[in-house]
Enzyme design. Sequence first.
Site, PDB file in Angstrom:
ATOM      1  CB  ILE A   1      41.478  57.023   2.528  1.00 34.34           C
ATOM      2  CG1 ILE A   1      41.112  55.897   1.940  1.00 34.34           C
ATOM      3  CG2 ILE A   1      41.386  56.979   4.175  1.00 34.34           C
ATOM      4  CD1 ILE A   1      41.864  54.657   2.340  1.00 34.34           C
ATOM      5  CG  HIS A   2      38.683  62.594   3.107  1.00 30.81           C
ATOM      6  ND1 HIS A   2      37.638  63.258   4.014  1.00 30.81           N
ATOM      7  CD2 HIS A   2      37.946  62.178   2.337  1.00 30.81           C
ATOM      8  CE1 HIS A   2      36.471  63.035   3.657  1.00 30.81           C
ATOM      9  NE2 HIS A   2      36.692  62.376   2.518  1.00 30.81           N
ATOM     10  CB  ALA A   3      40.536  64.034   8.370  1.00 33.65           C
TER      11      ALA A   3
ATOM     12  N   PRO B   1      36.481  59.821   6.951  1.00 29.15           N
ATOM     13  CG  PRO B   1      37.037  59.436   4.732  1.00 29.15           C
ATOM     14  CD  PRO B   1      36.591  60.465   5.651  1.00 29.15           C
ATOM     15  CB  ALA B   2      40.932  58.198   7.999  1.00 27.62           C
TER      16      ALA B   2
END
Length: 85
Positions: free
Chosen positions: A14-16, A18-19
Amino acid sequence: MKSINYTITDELGIHARPAGLLVKLAGGFQSKITIEKDGKEADAKRIMAIMGLSATKGTAITVKIEGSDESEAAKAVEDFLKANL
């Protein structure tokens, strides 16, 4: 209350990007949406909380949804997870 169990398959976890998309999606629902990883919970409507989970590829998460529109929210979140993470 609805619950979704999911294992992250994205190489970056979970990176920036898709977050941010998840926060935007969650914000469209009245239900309380939380993501749990290893006993730690994060409000799905707060990007820093989601990023703080440090969920990497292969990490199992549980999404809990509770509220008046939980069925619609659960479907949307599950579809999002499968498509993006």
